[in-house]
Design a protein around this motif. Structure first.
Motif, PDB file in Angstrom:
ATOM      1  N   ASP A 163       0.853  -1.180   0.000  1.00 21.94           N
ATOM      2  CA  ASP A 163       0.000   0.000   0.000  1.00 21.94           C
ATOM      3  C   ASP A 163       0.896   1.239   0.000  1.00 21.94           C
ATOM      4  OD1 ASP A 163      -1.791   2.039   0.422  1.00 21.94           O
ATOM      5  OD2 ASP A 163      -2.771   1.103   2.157  1.00 21.94           O
ATOM      6  N   PRO A 164       0.831   2.101  -1.031  1.00 25.45           N
ATOM      7  CA  PRO A 164       1.696   3.287  -1.049  1.00 25.45           C
ATOM      8  C   PRO A 164       1.410   4.267   0.083  1.00 25.45           C
ATOM      9  CG  PRO A 164       0.077   3.388  -2.807  1.00 25.45           C
ATOM     10  CD  PRO A 164      -0.011   2.008  -2.223  1.00 25.45           C
ATOM     11  N   ALA A 165       0.256   4.116   0.745  1.00 25.42           N
ATOM     12  CA  ALA A 165      -0.058   4.977   1.889  1.00 25.42           C
ATOM     13  C   ALA A 165       0.545   4.463   3.188  1.00 25.42           C
ATOM     14  CB  ALA A 165      -1.576   5.110   2.046  1.00 25.42           C
ATOM     15  N   ASP A 166       1.115   3.275   3.160  1.00 29.04           N
ATOM     16  CA  ASP A 166       1.766   2.714   4.347  1.00 29.04           C
ATOM     17  C   ASP A 166       2.986   3.561   4.694  1.00 29.04           C
ATOM     18  OD1 ASP A 166       3.483   1.074   6.057  1.00 29.04           O
ATOM     19  OD2 ASP A 166       2.179  -0.602   5.528  1.00 29.04           O
ATOM     20  N   PRO A 167       3.174   3.929   5.963  1.00 29.91           N
ATOM     21  CA  PRO A 167       4.339   4.741   6.343  1.00 29.91           C
ATOM     22  C   PRO A 167       5.672   4.096   5.971  1.00 29.91           C
ATOM     23  CG  PRO A 167       2.745   4.667   8.130  1.00 29.91           C
ATOM     24  CD  PRO A 167       2.276   3.675   7.102  1.00 29.91           C
ATOM     25  N   ARG A 171       9.276   6.800   0.091  1.00 23.94           N
ATOM     26  CA  ARG A 171       8.778   8.173   0.100  1.00 23.94           C
ATOM     27  C   ARG A 171       9.288   8.922  -1.124  1.00 23.94           C
ATOM     28  NH1 ARG A 171      12.739  11.746   1.812  1.00 23.94           N
ATOM     29  NH2 ARG A 171      14.539  10.854   2.916  1.00 23.94           N
ATOM     30  N   ALA A 172       8.527   9.912  -1.530  1.00 25.55           N
ATOM     31  CA  ALA A 172       8.881  10.676  -2.723  1.00 25.55           C
ATOM     32  C   ALA A 172      10.072  11.585  -2.445  1.00 25.55           C
ATOM     33  CB  ALA A 172       7.686  11.505  -3.179  1.00 25.55           C
ATOM     34  N   ILE A 173      10.983  11.681  -3.413  1.00 26.98           N
ATOM     35  CA  ILE A 173      12.089  12.627  -3.364  1.00 26.98           C
ATOM     36  C   ILE A 173      12.135  13.371  -4.688  1.00 26.98           C
ATOM     37  CG2 ILE A 173      13.460  11.322  -1.702  1.00 26.98           C
ATOM     38  CD1 ILE A 173      15.149  10.297  -4.041  1.00 26.98           C
ATOM     39  N   ALA A 174      12.716  14.562  -4.679  1.00 30.49           N
ATOM     40  CA  ALA A 174      12.809  15.386  -5.883  1.00 30.49           C
ATOM     41  C   ALA A 174      14.032  14.956  -6.679  1.00 30.49           C
ATOM     42  CB  ALA A 174      12.889  16.859  -5.518  1.00 30.49           C
ATOM     43  N   LEU A 246      -4.079  12.652  -3.570  1.00 22.49           N
ATOM     44  CA  LEU A 246      -3.287  11.573  -4.150  1.00 22.49           C
ATOM     45  C   LEU A 246      -2.133  11.233  -3.213  1.00 22.49           C
ATOM     46  CD1 LEU A 246      -2.633   9.740  -6.623  1.00 22.49           C
ATOM     47  CD2 LEU A 246      -1.253  11.644  -7.500  1.00 22.49           C
ATOM     48  N   VAL A 247      -1.983   9.954  -2.888  1.00 20.92           N
ATOM     49  CA  VAL A 247      -0.883   9.516  -2.036  1.00 20.92           C
ATOM     50  C   VAL A 247       0.433   9.794  -2.766  1.00 20.92           C
ATOM     51  CG1 VAL A 247       0.205   7.504  -0.967  1.00 20.92           C
ATOM     52  CG2 VAL A 247      -2.289   7.750  -0.935  1.00 20.92           C
ATOM     53  N   PRO A 248       1.451  10.362  -2.102  1.00 24.50           N
ATOM     54  CA  PRO A 248       2.733  10.605  -2.768  1.00 24.50           C
ATOM     55  C   PRO A 248       3.268   9.336  -3.428  1.00 24.50           C
ATOM     56  CG  PRO A 248       2.700  11.696  -0.630  1.00 24.50           C
ATOM     57  CD  PRO A 248       1.447  10.859  -0.709  1.00 24.50           C
ATOM     58  N   TYR A 272      -5.614   7.021  -3.396  1.00 19.25           N
ATOM     59  CA  TYR A 272      -6.034   8.245  -2.715  1.00 19.25           C
ATOM     60  C   TYR A 272      -6.398   7.979  -1.251  1.00 19.25           C
ATOM     61  CZ  TYR A 272      -6.156  10.325  -7.336  1.00 19.25           C
ATOM     62  OH  TYR A 272      -5.790  10.784  -8.575  1.00 19.25           O
ATOM     63  N   LYS A 273      -6.133   8.995  -0.453  1.00 13.07           N
ATOM     64  CA  LYS A 273      -6.488   8.954   0.972  1.00 13.07           C
ATOM     65  C   LYS A 273      -7.046  10.312   1.355  1.00 13.07           C
ATOM     66  CE  LYS A 273      -4.650   7.385   5.422  1.00 13.07           C
ATOM     67  NZ  LYS A 273      -5.355   8.367   6.254  1.00 13.07           N
ATOM     68  N   GLU A 274      -8.290  10.302   1.825  1.00 13.12           N
ATOM     69  CA  GLU A 274      -9.000  11.527   2.176  1.00 13.12           C
ATOM     70  C   GLU A 274      -9.601  11.353   3.559  1.00 13.12           C
ATOM     71  OE1 GLU A 274     -12.897  13.944   0.489  1.00 13.12           O
ATOM     72  OE2 GLU A 274     -11.695  12.719  -0.879  1.00 13.12           O
TER      73      GLU A 274
END
Length: 399
Positions: A163-167, A171-174, A246-248, A272-274
């Motif tokens: 699950d991409p929402a899992d801590p 994580r996204a980086i630039a 939208l989840v990162p 998505y997580k709202e």
């Protein structure tokens, strides 16, 4: 690209377990099979590497022996540098080794997966810690036939079967067009390129690796992402996903035969997580309205599909159950011109056998789904095709 590292084995992603599994002929439909072949899952054991001695980077590091893509790699990143006298491995187009040798010398079990995304070339290099800390970073730069193949493989790697929402998810980086940082590993996508970075240190525990790898992986990823040519723009279907909630890094892109559905073509899925609510959005963008109509015909073939009145040019309501032991998921899918957007329940948030009132805490109602889809499509038309950052809010019911 290929896995020659300590990264845990990853199955083909379960990105859309709930979405239209019965549409695919013999390919698991819109869901990814939970019974994937073992040879598509695992990564081989980490290679045995020699620890660089203190001062190994004193001369500025090594160089990449590849006239095609050698200039894409930074020589130094913090205390790390390209391994002096390192052995650069190149495969495929203008490489020292053939693409067939990717399967026999660099990959264990996932060669065909990469080829299915259009892999054309691969370069493998190694960075070492000039401070003598025992760490090293393997970088595998893969070149695909087009940006969609590269982005699809990036999204598959980042989401994997989690699950991409899992801590605990990367994580996204630039870095580049999109980047992600996980536990001892990193990913960079841009244009037709995907770079996979793996940190190794036999002197550290897994907990230490998670902490010490972050800095060097980020530095190398940023340097590489800045040098890679090509556009940072995501494929059209991914760009068309609403950005609010939208989840990162919560996008999975399928460059062809989306989720195994023959003739359906490319598409993207957003997670998505709202608040407490979870849902997924499906996006397909075609060259013209007739092609989008053909895609809707494929979706309409599912038994039990019902029309939804007064929503865009045409719309469908689908009730999907991936398997008898999974909860039912409901989707509303609509077409406006050449664009298709659908919203459905998040399979990962639904527990088998859970009471309906409990599932209602994380699900959207059908009316809420219809309202959101209508708002997204209206916002997309006004913005020239891609929902703006606040498009999700435009589709919410007023209170």
């Amino acid at each position: 690209m290929v896995k020659v590292s300590s990264r845990p084995g990853s199955a083909l992603p379960l990105a859309l377990l709930a979405l239209l599994p019965m549409l695919g002929a013999g390919a698991g439909g819109f869901g990814c099979s939970k019974n994937e072949k073992p040879e598509e899952r695992g990564a081989p054991p980490p290679p045995v590497v020699e620890t660089a001695k203190p001062g190994a980077c004193a001369a500025g590091g090594g160089t990449v022996d590849d006239p095609v893509q050698g200039e894409f790699f930074v020589r130094t990143a913090g205390s790390y540098c390209l391994e002096p006298q390192g052995d650069t491995k190149t495969y495929g187009d203008r490489g020292k080794l053939t693409m067939d040798q990717v399967c026999t010398t660099a990959v264990d079990g996932e060669c065909e997966v990469y080829k299915s995304y259009g892999l054309k070339r691969a370069v493998i290099v190694r960075y070492v810690d000039g401070g003598g800390g025992g760490g090293s970073v393997e970088v595998i730069l893969s070149t695909f036939g087009d940006p969609g193949g590269a982005y699809g493989m990036f999204s598959k790697r980042v989401i994997a079967d989690a699950d991409p929402a899992d801590p605990r998810a990367p994580r996204a980086i630039a870095a580049g067009g999109a980047g992600a940082l996980g536990n001892g590993r990193g990913y960079v996508w841009k244009g037709p390129y995907l770079a996979e970075l793996t940190y190794l240190n036999e002197q550290e525990s897994p907990e230490q690796i998670a902490k010490s790898s972050a800095s060097v992986l980020t530095a190398i990823a940023e340097g590489l992402g800045g040098k890679l040519p090509g556009s940072p723009d995501k494929p059209a279907a991914a760009k068309a996903l609403p950005t609010a909630n939208l989840v990162p890094n919560g996008i999975q892109y399928f460059p062809k035969e989306m989720l195994g559905v023959a003739r359906l073509g490319a598409g993207a899925v957003g997670y998505y997580k709202e608040g407490a609510k979870r849902y997924r959005v499906v996006s397909l963008v075609r060259d013209d309205a007739d092609m989008a109509k053909d895609a809707m015909k494929l979706l309409r073939q599912r038994p039990g599909t019902l029309p939804v009145a007064q929503l865009a040019d045409e719309a469908l309501h689908l009730v999907v159950q991936d398997s008898p032991d999974r909860p039912k998921s409901e989707y509303v899918v609509a077409r406006k011109g050449a664009s298709i957007l659908g919203i459905g329940d998040e399979d990962l948030a639904l527990k088998p056998g859970e009471p309906a009132e409990k599932q209602a805490e994380v699900r959207l109602t059908k009316d809420e789904k219809v309202t959101r889809v209508r708002g997204w499509l209206v916002a997309a038309a006004g913005a020239g095709g891609a929902p703006a950052a606040g498009a999700a809010d435009a589709g919410k019911p007023t209170r």
